[in-house]
Design a protein around this motif. Structure first.
Motif, PDB file in Angstrom:
ATOM      1  N   TRP A 300       0.871  -1.112   0.186  1.00 14.52           N
ATOM      2  CA  TRP A 300      -0.039   0.046   0.134  1.00 14.52           C
ATOM      3  C   TRP A 300       1.005   1.216   0.261  1.00 14.52           C
ATOM      4  CZ3 TRP A 300      -4.424   1.080  -1.796  1.00 14.52           C
ATOM      5  CH2 TRP A 300      -5.350   0.220  -1.750  1.00 14.52           C
ATOM      6  N   VAL A 301       1.986   1.380   0.497  1.00 10.46           N
ATOM      7  CA  VAL A 301       2.804   2.546   0.758  1.00 10.46           C
ATOM      8  C   VAL A 301       3.457   2.960  -0.681  1.00 10.46           C
ATOM      9  CG1 VAL A 301       4.926   3.378   1.584  1.00 10.46           C
ATOM     10  CG2 VAL A 301       3.457   2.220   3.229  1.00 10.46           C
ATOM     11  N   LEU A 302       3.908   1.543  -1.435  1.00  9.40           N
ATOM     12  CA  LEU A 302       4.342   1.608  -2.632  1.00  9.40           C
ATOM     13  C   LEU A 302       3.070   2.269  -3.672  1.00  9.40           C
ATOM     14  CD1 LEU A 302       6.609  -1.484  -2.980  1.00  9.40           C
ATOM     15  CD2 LEU A 302       7.175   0.734  -2.669  1.00  9.40           C
ATOM     16  N   THR A 303       2.076   1.857  -3.533  1.00  6.45           N
ATOM     17  CA  THR A 303       0.696   2.409  -4.255  1.00  6.45           C
ATOM     18  C   THR A 303       0.819   3.741  -3.919  1.00  6.45           C
ATOM     19  OG1 THR A 303      -0.266   0.005  -4.038  1.00  6.45           O
ATOM     20  CG2 THR A 303      -1.630   1.908  -4.649  1.00  6.45           C
ATOM     21  N   HIS A 304       0.777   4.330  -2.820  1.00  3.70           N
ATOM     22  CA  HIS A 304       0.457   5.725  -2.392  1.00  3.70           C
ATOM     23  C   HIS A 304       1.615   6.590  -3.099  1.00  3.70           C
ATOM     24  CE1 HIS A 304      -1.870   4.462   1.305  1.00  3.70           C
ATOM     25  NE2 HIS A 304      -2.610   4.458   0.233  1.00  3.70           N
ATOM     26  N   ILE A 305       2.816   5.718  -3.346  1.00  2.00           N
ATOM     27  CA  ILE A 305       4.078   6.588  -3.712  1.00  2.00           C
ATOM     28  C   ILE A 305       3.775   6.662  -5.510  1.00  2.00           C
ATOM     29  CG2 ILE A 305       6.549   6.085  -4.673  1.00  2.00           C
ATOM     30  CD1 ILE A 305       6.902   4.916  -1.898  1.00  2.00           C
ATOM     31  N   THR A 306       3.075   5.865  -5.994  1.00  2.08           N
ATOM     32  CA  THR A 306       2.862   6.030  -7.415  1.00  2.08           C
ATOM     33  C   THR A 306       1.907   7.156  -7.475  1.00  2.08           C
ATOM     34  OG1 THR A 306       1.080   4.404  -7.101  1.00  2.08           O
ATOM     35  CG2 THR A 306       3.251   3.481  -7.795  1.00  2.08           C
ATOM     36  N   VAL A 307       0.784   7.345  -6.552  1.00  4.28           N
ATOM     37  CA  VAL A 307       0.081   8.515  -6.692  1.00  4.28           C
ATOM     38  C   VAL A 307       0.852   9.648  -6.460  1.00  4.28           C
ATOM     39  CG1 VAL A 307      -2.065   9.619  -5.541  1.00  4.28           C
ATOM     40  CG2 VAL A 307      -2.160   7.095  -5.791  1.00  4.28           C
ATOM     41  N   GLY A 308       1.661   9.629  -5.385  1.00  6.01           N
ATOM     42  CA  GLY A 308       2.694  10.943  -5.437  1.00  6.01           C
ATOM     43  C   GLY A 308       3.357  11.289  -6.732  1.00  6.01           C
ATOM     44  N   HIS A 309       3.780  10.120  -7.242  1.00  2.00           N
ATOM     45  CA  HIS A 309       4.717  10.456  -8.529  1.00  2.00           C
ATOM     46  C   HIS A 309       3.733  11.044  -9.762  1.00  2.00           C
ATOM     47  CE1 HIS A 309       8.355   8.595  -7.667  1.00  2.00           C
ATOM     48  NE2 HIS A 309       7.852   7.294  -7.553  1.00  2.00           N
ATOM     49  N   VAL A 310       2.420  10.769  -9.573  1.00  2.20           N
ATOM     50  CA  VAL A 310       1.610  11.642 -10.520  1.00  2.20           C
ATOM     51  C   VAL A 310       1.498  13.115 -10.146  1.00  2.20           C
ATOM     52  CG1 VAL A 310      -0.803  11.640 -11.478  1.00  2.20           C
ATOM     53  CG2 VAL A 310       0.348   9.358 -10.981  1.00  2.20           C
ATOM     54  N   ILE A 311       1.233  13.244  -9.016  1.00  2.00           N
ATOM     55  CA  ILE A 311       1.294  14.665  -8.426  1.00  2.00           C
ATOM     56  C   ILE A 311       2.431  15.565  -8.667  1.00  2.00           C
ATOM     57  CG2 ILE A 311       0.828  16.059  -6.412  1.00  2.00           C
ATOM     58  CD1 ILE A 311      -1.131  13.751  -5.288  1.00  2.00           C
ATOM     59  N   LEU A 312       3.417  14.675  -8.448  1.00  2.00           N
ATOM     60  CA  LEU A 312       4.789  15.562  -8.867  1.00  2.00           C
ATOM     61  C   LEU A 312       5.196  15.834 -10.255  1.00  2.00           C
ATOM     62  CD1 LEU A 312       7.173  14.021  -5.872  1.00  2.00           C
ATOM     63  CD2 LEU A 312       6.016  16.062  -5.894  1.00  2.00           C
ATOM     64  N   ALA A 313       4.646  14.737 -11.052  1.00  2.00           N
ATOM     65  CA  ALA A 313       5.093  14.997 -12.430  1.00  2.00           C
ATOM     66  C   ALA A 313       4.050  15.935 -13.146  1.00  2.00           C
ATOM     67  CB  ALA A 313       4.478  13.516 -13.051  1.00  2.00           C
ATOM     68  N   ARG A 314       3.049  16.195 -12.478  1.00  2.00           N
ATOM     69  CA  ARG A 314       1.959  17.461 -13.208  1.00  2.00           C
ATOM     70  C   ARG A 314       2.723  18.716 -12.655  1.00  2.00           C
ATOM     71  NH1 ARG A 314      -2.958  16.668 -14.589  1.00  2.00           N
ATOM     72  NH2 ARG A 314      -3.458  18.523 -13.688  1.00  2.00           N
ATOM     73  N   ARG A 315       3.487  19.045 -11.630  1.00  2.00           N
ATOM     74  CA  ARG A 315       3.877  20.110 -10.977  1.00  2.00           C
ATOM     75  C   ARG A 315       5.367  20.463 -11.572  1.00  2.00           C
ATOM     76  NH1 ARG A 315       2.014  20.314  -4.719  1.00  2.00           N
ATOM     77  NH2 ARG A 315      -0.351  20.108  -5.163  1.00  2.00           N
ATOM     78  N   VAL A 316       6.287  19.310 -11.937  1.00  2.00           N
ATOM     79  CA  VAL A 316       7.520  19.650 -12.282  1.00  2.00           C
ATOM     80  C   VAL A 316       7.463  19.775 -14.120  1.00  2.00           C
ATOM     81  CG1 VAL A 316       8.564  18.137 -10.673  1.00  2.00           C
ATOM     82  CG2 VAL A 316       7.792  17.200 -12.933  1.00  2.00           C
ATOM     83  N   SER A 317       8.590  20.472 -14.571  1.00  2.00           N
ATOM     84  CA  SER A 317       8.689  20.767 -15.811  1.00  2.00           C
ATOM     85  C   SER A 317       9.974  20.012 -16.483  1.00  2.00           C
ATOM     86  CB  SER A 317       8.720  22.064 -16.319  1.00  2.00           C
ATOM     87  OG  SER A 317       9.824  22.852 -15.479  1.00  2.00           O
ATOM     88  N   GLY A 318       9.758  19.560 -17.587  1.00  2.00           N
ATOM     89  CA  GLY A 318      10.921  18.873 -18.376  1.00  2.00           C
ATOM     90  C   GLY A 318      10.749  17.532 -18.462  1.00  2.00           C
ATOM     91  N   MET A 319      11.232  16.782 -19.325  1.00  2.00           N
ATOM     92  CA  MET A 319      11.091  15.483 -19.671  1.00  2.00           C
ATOM     93  C   MET A 319      12.018  14.500 -18.724  1.00  2.00           C
ATOM     94  SD  MET A 319       9.003  15.454 -21.930  1.00  2.00           S
ATOM     95  CE  MET A 319       8.919  13.953 -22.681  1.00  2.00           C
ATOM     96  N   LYS A 320      13.185  14.880 -18.189  1.00  2.82           N
ATOM     97  CA  LYS A 320      13.821  13.957 -17.317  1.00  2.82           C
ATOM     98  C   LYS A 320      13.210  13.795 -16.181  1.00  2.82           C
ATOM     99  CE  LYS A 320      18.634  13.596 -15.773  1.00  2.82           C
ATOM    100  NZ  LYS A 320      20.003  14.195 -15.670  1.00  2.82           N
ATOM    101  N   PRO A 321      12.952  14.478 -15.053  1.00  5.94           N
ATOM    102  CA  PRO A 321      11.987  14.427 -14.142  1.00  5.94           C
ATOM    103  C   PRO A 321      10.904  13.418 -14.237  1.00  5.94           C
ATOM    104  CG  PRO A 321      12.604  16.654 -13.997  1.00  5.94           C
ATOM    105  CD  PRO A 321      12.825  16.413 -15.489  1.00  5.94           C
TER     106      PRO A 321
END
Length: 520
Positions: A300-321
C-alpha cells in the motif's frame, strides 16, 4: 544649560573588549562630566580602572571536540564488519534447532506409564490450502514393555516406547481397505548392533483428509478444522485399542493443535469396534501473520508513492524528471505481484480478503498512475514537437528576406527616412547629378489615397528636376549654390529654374545634402 564633554582617555575601553550592552557608548548631552564618569564606573567598573571585561565563563572553557573525522574507506569497512557480525549473530539461531522438543518424549512416557498400548504419532502434517486438504504421515508406535518389539526402543527420545510387537491393520475413517499393514517380522535388524531398523515405508503411512475452508478467505487469519477416526485390528481381525493420537504442533507455515478422544463404532452384526478420534485445529503462526501484514502494508505504501509520482509529475517541468517518475511507477507495478507471491504460504488469487482490500486495488491504482504518467509524457512530447517546429519556422523566417507587410509598395521621398537612393558625381562645374534607383509609384487612380497621390507628385517632380522629361533624356547637372550671376545668365533659363527649385528643396530639408556624393 546643556554641557558637552569628552570622555577622558582613562575611562575608555578597548574596542575589542567592550560590553555589547554597556551605556558608555552613548554620550549624553544632559550630564556633567562627573555624573557621566560616575555612570560609566557603575556600568563597567573594570573598564574604568583600565582593565578589560572578562569573557563569560562558558566562553573561557575550552569545549572538547569528540568528533573524529572518518574517511570513506573507514566508514565502508565499519559497515562491512557490522554486516558480517549481524549475519553471524542471526545464524546462531540454527544451532540446536535439530534438538526435538521434549514434549513428545514426555507425552510418550506418560502413555507408557498410564495406559500402555498402540500409539499413532503424526510426524508430518502437510496443509494444502489450494486443494484444500491435509496429508498426515503417521508413525506406528507402541509404549510399554508388553507391547514394544525388542531392540526397537528409543523412538523420539523415549526409552519405553518403540515399534509394536504385534501385527496391525490400520483403518482410517472406517474405510473398507486398510491404510497400512504392519508386520514386525519384516523389520530388519542391524547386524552389528542387533538393533531394529525403523524403515519408513514399513512403519509409516499417509492419510489424506479434506479440510473445512469456511475461514480460508481471512488469510493470514484463516483457520482450518479437521476431525478423523482411526481403528486398528490384528491379522485375526481382533480390535486393538489405540491409546494415543497426536501430531507435531509446529510446521513451517501453520500451527497444529490436536485433541484425541476415545470412541467406538457398532458393526452390522452388533460387534463393537473400539476406535480413536482426533480433532486437528490448523492456524497461521504469529511470524507468518506478521510478515504477511508487513508485505501488505509495504504494498500500500508503494501504491501511494505512485499517486505521489503523478502529483509531482504534473508540477515539475521537463522530460527528465517525468521519466524518473515513470520508471519508478513502472517498477512498482512490476514489484507488487512479487510482494504478493512472497507472502508465506499465501493462497492463490481467488479473491481472498487480503486481495480484495489489497492486491487488486493496488494493481488498479498503480496501473492508472502509470497510464496517467504516459499521457502526461505524450502531451509534453507533442508540446515539445510544436515548440521545435515553431522555432524552426522562426529561424527560417530570420534567414529569408521578409516580404513587405503592406500590399502597396513603399515609395521613396526626398526626405531622410525614405528609401530613395541618390548617387552624385561632382564635375568641373561643382554640380551634383541625381539618379533615382527606386521603383516609381503607379499613376493615381480614382481609388488612390492622398498619400499615394502625394508620393506620385513628388516622384514626378524629382524626375522633372533631373531632366528626365527631356527627350532624349540627358544628364543634367547643377550646382548647390549659384556661384556667379554670369554663369547663371550664361545657362538657359530652364537650368536656372531647375537650380532654384532644387536649392529650395534642399534648404527645406526634403532632399538631404548627404544624398549627394562628391568625388575629388
Amino acid at each position: 544649560m546643556t554641557l558637552r564633554f569628552n570622555m577622558p582617555s582613562s575611562f575608555r575601553v578597548p574596542a575589542l573588549h567592550r560590553s555589547r550592552r554597556s551605556t558608555h557608548r552613548l554620550r549624553s548631552f544632559h550630564l556633567s562630566p562627573t555624573e557621566a564618569a560616575t555612570s560609566f564606573k557603575r556600568v563597567d567598573p573594570q573598564a574604568s580602572m583600565g582593565g578589560t571585561n572578562p569573557l563569560p565563563p562558558e566562553r573561557t572553557k575550552l569545549q572538547p571536540n569528540f568528533v573524529v573525522p572518518l574517511s570513506g574507506s573507514t566508514i565502508v569497512t565499519l559497515a562491512i564488519i557490522a554486516s558480517i557480525f549481524f549475519v553471524i549473530s542471526v545464524s546462531l539461531a540454527f544451532l540446536g534447532a535439530h534438538i526435538e522438543d521434549p514434549y513428545y518424549k514426555d507425552s510418550l512416557d506418560k502413555v507408557a506409564e498410564t495406559s500402555p498400548g498402540i500409539v499413532l504419532f503424526g510426524e508430518s502434517v502437510d496443509v494444502d490450502v489450494d486443494e484444500p486438504s491435509i496429508t498426515i504421515r503417521w508413525s506406528i508406535l507402541a509404549c510399554g514393555q508388553d507391547f514394544v518389539l525388542p531392540e526397537s526402543t528409543g523412538v523420539h527420545g523415549s526409552n519405553v516406547c518403540g515399534l509394536p510387537s504385534s501385527t496391525l491393520k490400520i483403518f482410517v475413517d472406517n474405510a473398507d481397505e486398510p491404510a497400512a499393514i504392519y508386520d514386525p517380522s519384516t523389520i530388519p535388524v542391524h547386524k552389528e548392533t542387533g538393533h531394529r531398523r525403523s524403515i519408513q515405508n514399513l512403519v509409516q503411512f499417509d492419510s489424506d483428509h479434506v479440510l473445512d475452508v469456511h475461514n480460508a478467505r481471512l488469510y493470514p487469519f484463516d483457520s482450518y478444522f479437521l476431525t478423523s477416526t482411526l481403528r486398528a485390528v490384528d491379522f485375526s481381525n481382533t480390535s486393538v485399542p489405540i491409546q494415543k493420537l497426536t501430531t507435531v504442533d509446529i510446521m513451517s507455515s501453520f500451527d497444529i493443535g490436536t485433541a484425541d478422544v476415545e470412541s467406538f463404532s457398532n458393526a452390522t452384526d452388533g460387534t463393537i469396534h473400539p476406535s480413536r478420534d482426533i480433532d486437528i485445529h490448523v492456524g497461521r503462526p504469529g511470524s507468518a501473520r506478521f510478515f504477511a501484514l508487513f508485505l501488505f502494508a509495504i504494498s500500500w505504501v508503494l501504491t501511494h508513492i505512485t499517486v505521489g509520482h503523478v502529483i509531482l509529475a504534473r508540477r515539475v517541468s521537463g522530460m527528465k524528471p517525468l521519466f524518473k517518475h515513470l520508471i519508478s511507477s513502472g517498477a512498482i507495478l512490476v514489484l507488487l505481484p512479487q510482494l504478493r507471491n512472497s507472502m508465506p504460504d499465501a493462497p492463490g488469487l481467488d479473491g481472498v480478503l487480503i486481495d480484495t482490500i489489497g492486491y487488486f486495488p493496488q494493481m488498479i491504482i498503480t496501473s492508472i498512475a502509470v497510464v496517467i504518467l504516459l499521457l502526461i509524457l505524450a502531451v509534453r512530447e507533442f508540446d515539445i514537437i510544436g515548440i521545435q517546429a515553431e522555432t524552426r519556422q522562426k529561424q527560417l523566417a530570420r534567414t529569408l528576406p521578409s516580404p513587405s507587410p503592406s500590399p502597396a509598395p513603399s515609395y521613396s521621398t526626398p526626405s531622410r527616412n525614405s528609401m530613395r537612393r541618390f548617387t552624385g558625381t561632382k564635375d568641373s562645374d561643382s554640380t551634383c547629378s541625381f539618379v533615382n534607383h527606386s521603383r516609381p509609384p503607379p499613376s493615381p487612380s480614382r481609388n488612390s489615397t492622398p498619400d499615394e497621390i502625394e508620393k506620385w507628385e513628388k516622384d514626378r517632380m524629382a524626375k522633372y528636376l533631373t531632366g528626365q522629361f527631356v527627350f532624349p533624356p540627358i544628364q543634367r547637372t547643377f550646382a548647390h549654390r549659384p556661384q556667379a550671376s554670369s554663369q547663371a545668365t550664361a545657362k538657359p533659363s530652364m537650368f536656372h529654374r531647375r537650380l532654384n527649385t532644387m536649392t529650395r528643396l534642399m534648404e527645406a530639408g526634403q532632399v538631404p545634402r548627404s544624398h549627394c556624393l562628391h568625388e575629388d
